[in-house]
Structure formats: C-alpha cells, structure tokens
Scaffold this active site. Structure first.
Site, PDB file in Angstrom:
ATOM      1  N   SER A  52       0.861  -1.191   0.000  1.00 59.79           N
ATOM      2  CA  SER A  52       0.000   0.000   0.000  1.00 59.79           C
ATOM      3  C   SER A  52       0.897   1.241   0.000  1.00 59.79           C
ATOM      4  O   SER A  52       1.766   1.364  -0.856  1.00 59.79           O
ATOM      5  CB  SER A  52      -0.949  -0.031   1.199  1.00 59.79           C
ATOM      6  N   THR A  53       0.718   2.126   0.976  1.00 65.74           N
ATOM      7  CA  THR A  53       1.439   3.396   1.004  1.00 65.74           C
ATOM      8  C   THR A  53       2.949   3.190   0.917  1.00 65.74           C
ATOM      9  O   THR A  53       3.530   2.474   1.728  1.00 65.74           O
ATOM     10  CB  THR A  53       1.117   4.156   2.297  1.00 65.74           C
TER      11      THR A  53
ATOM     12  N   MET B 279      -0.294   1.246   5.103  1.00 67.62           N
ATOM     13  CA  MET B 279      -1.150   1.509   6.247  1.00 67.62           C
ATOM     14  C   MET B 279      -2.247   0.455   6.334  1.00 67.62           C
ATOM     15  O   MET B 279      -2.790   0.024   5.330  1.00 67.62           O
ATOM     16  CB  MET B 279      -1.786   2.899   6.100  1.00 67.62           C
TER      17      MET B 279
ATOM     18  N   HIS C 170      -2.433  -1.192  -3.420  1.00 60.93           N
ATOM     19  CA  HIS C 170      -3.533  -0.250  -3.214  1.00 60.93           C
ATOM     20  C   HIS C 170      -3.243   1.008  -4.026  1.00 60.93           C
ATOM     21  O   HIS C 170      -2.285   1.740  -3.739  1.00 60.93           O
ATOM     22  CB  HIS C 170      -3.667   0.110  -1.735  1.00 60.93           C
TER      23      HIS C 170
ATOM     24  N   ASP D 196      -4.615  -5.004   6.011  1.00 56.98           N
ATOM     25  CA  ASP D 196      -4.757  -5.881   4.860  1.00 56.98           C
ATOM     26  C   ASP D 196      -3.477  -6.681   4.646  1.00 56.98           C
ATOM     27  O   ASP D 196      -2.374  -6.129   4.691  1.00 56.98           O
ATOM     28  CB  ASP D 196      -5.069  -5.047   3.615  1.00 56.98           C
TER      29      ASP D 196
END
Length: 344
Positions: free
Chosen positions: A161-162, A282, A188, A285
């Site tokens: 993600s991030t 973050m 993401h 998941d």
C-alpha cells in the site's frame, strides 16, 4: 495537529483542498501556486505533509518532489487527475520520493472533490505518518546460493500500500526469469493508475506483466497487477497455469483490491509452491492472507520497519506469527528467490 502545505496552480483548488483539510482537523500552514514556491515554503514552514499537484507552471510536481526530497524531505501526497498523462507523471513523482497518490475526481479542476472529503483527509493523515526517505532507491541484493535449480511452477504474491510502488518495482526488476514465477501483485492504488503501474513493471522486469482482466490466465514468466477498484481472486489452477476473476464485491479493510482476497484465494486454489511478501503500507490488509499462505505450506516474508514508509501492513502480518522472515526491502528478492531453490 497535522500541519499541511497545499500546492496547486489553481486558486480554486487550493481553496477547496484547504477547506477540506481544515474541516477535517488538519492545519493548513500555507499554500503554494507552483513547484518552485513549494520548495521554498517547505523549507520555511517545515510541514508534516505536502499535497502536490502534478501539472504546474515554472516547476511541475515531479521536479518539486525531487527538489524537496533532495533539500528538505517531507511526506508528499500527489493529487492527480484521472488521466493517462497524470498517472504516468504521478508514478514518476513517486519514484522521485512522493509517498502516495490521491485521484482528483472530475479532472484537474475538480468540483467533485468535496464529495470525497473524508477519503482525502484520511489519505493526508496516512501520508503524514510516513517516513519519506524509506524504501526509495532500493538496490536488491541477489544470491547464487544453490545455483539456479528451482522448484517447478512457483507462484509469488506481493501485497503493498502506502510507499509500495518503488519497492514492488525493485523486487520484480531483479527477480530472475529462470525462477519462472507466476506473479500476482496487489498494490492499493486508484483505478486508472494500475494499468500504468503494470506497464512500468513490465518495462523494468524480465517478466511479462499486465493489468489483470476478468478471466485472465497466466503461466510461468507472467504476472498480473490487480485492477484498481476490483478484487482479484484466483479462480482456478491446473498444469502450472492460474486463472483469476475480478469482482466489485464488498470492500475489505475499506479497500478494493484487497491483498487478503488474492492471497486467501491463492492458498485455496494453488497446489504448487507459493511465496507471499507483504510490504509497506497503512492498515491490516495482508495479515489474514499471510496466515492462509503459511497454513497452506507456503513461504512468507515481510518488509522491515526501517525500510517501510509505513509499517502497518507488515507489522500486522508479523503479529500473526506466520511470517518466516522480516527483511529490509533490498533483501527481499534474494529471500524470495532462495525460498524456491531445490534442496541439495
């Protein structure tokens, strides 16, 4: 209180963004109308986070990100229009050091942004919590231990993600083709961006990487990137080839695509060796997915805190007790490759 600098060449957009952030409890300490002014103001006001437009006069967002990261690194969130040009530019900005991206609904001058206020505030807060220098310019180490005798038909699942795009790209770029992985990537990322991300991975890797389509099948040396706003499930596996289905079922952990959806379906369907790696990001998941892969007999890895822009996803996975190794970003390709070498 999080302190933000808002950068956009449109006075209207600076006002809209600032109002959204202020209403959401973020202190907008200043604004800037182009990249050159942003570089100066970052040094002056030392914000916790910068929201950065892409296309601006005098100095664009990419150039501004590079200058800020060289002179005064702070977490940067790119605010990009949903166009091919902005998607390419945003990915380049993330390569230069931006942490994440948020897609402006409705175009560059977005009259629809106010309808996404909560999501924007959450994205700014997430990026503000990131380490802006972690995970960039990753140079993977490689190993020749045990030669190139690999197990048959391995599958690699990568979730991030991030701060993830650079790390994902570095892993795939150094992954040996002779390992013959089937690769599934869940990053993401907004819709319209994942096709450009897949193209970048394809260009930097020896593997044939594409954005997933419903019903797509892949074999050795091929990979799929989950399409933005769609879950990617492994729906079938036989003779070393796997098939995926895409759907827009309920979000999981408030995200779609979800890492857990892909990993759990792979654990259920894939009968040959599997390897899972969860990277910076973050949220939670990936934790259930890692557990599923481990329970199915696969190898599992997590990026360490020092090289993660945000340690949430790896940390939650580690807490399950199902992660085999926690490693810095630059050692992940080596570990992934070594995990599928035949025992001698």
């Amino acid at each position: 209180m999080t302190r933000a600098l808002v950068v956009d060449d449109s006075h209207f957009m600076r006002t809209v963004i600032s109002d959204i952030l202020e209403t959401g409890g973020i202190d907008v300490v200043d604004t800037a109308s182009n990249g050159a002014k942003a570089v100066d103001k970052v040094a002056d006001v030392d914000p916790d986070v910068v929201t950065m437009d892409v296309e601006m006069p005098e100095m664009n967002g990419i150039e501004a990100v590079e200058a800020i990261m060289d002179d005064h690194p702070v977490p940067i969130l790119m605010l990009s229009a949903l166009t091919t040009e902005d998607a390419d530019a945003t990915l380049e900005a993330m390569e230069k050091g931006a942490v994440d991206t948020f897609a402006k609904p409705g175009g560059t001058i977005s009259t629809e942004l106010s309808g996404h206020s909560e999501e924007l505030v959450a994205a700014v807060e997430d990026v503000a919590a990131a380490d802006p220098t972690a995970g960039h310019d990753v140079q993977q180490t490689t190993s020749t231990a045990g030669g190139d005798d690999f197990v048959d038909d391995p599958t690699l699942l990568v979730g991030a993600s991030t701060g993830g795009p650079n790390v994902v790209e570095s892993i795939l770029a150094s992954l040996p083709r002779e390992a013959d992985f089937r690769i599934l990537v869940v990053q993401h990322m907004p819709d319209q961006f994942t096709s450009r991300f897949a193209k970048r991975l394809d260009e930097s890797s020896d593997y044939d990487i594409k954005e997933a389509a419903d019903g797509a099948r892949i074999g050795g040396g091929e990979g799929l990137v989950a399409r933005g706003d769609y879950h990617m499930r492994v729906s079938g596996y036989s003779n070393g080839r796997l098939r995926v289905r895409l759907d827009q079922s309920e979000r999981r952990h408030s995200v779609r695509p979800a890492i857990d959806v892909t990993m759990e379906s792979a654990a259920e369907r894939v009968t040959d060796p599997t390897v899972a790696a969860v990277l910076t990001g973050m949220g939670t998941d990936g934790a259930a997915g890692v557990r599923a892969i481990k329970d199915a007999g696969g190898h599992t890895f997590a990026q360490d805190e020092e090289t993660s822009a945000v340690f949430g996803i790896p940390e939650r996975a580690i807490e399950t007790g199902c992660v085999d190794e926690v490693l810095p970003a630059e050692r992940l390709t080596e570990a992934i490759t070594d995990s599928i070498r035949r025992s001698t």
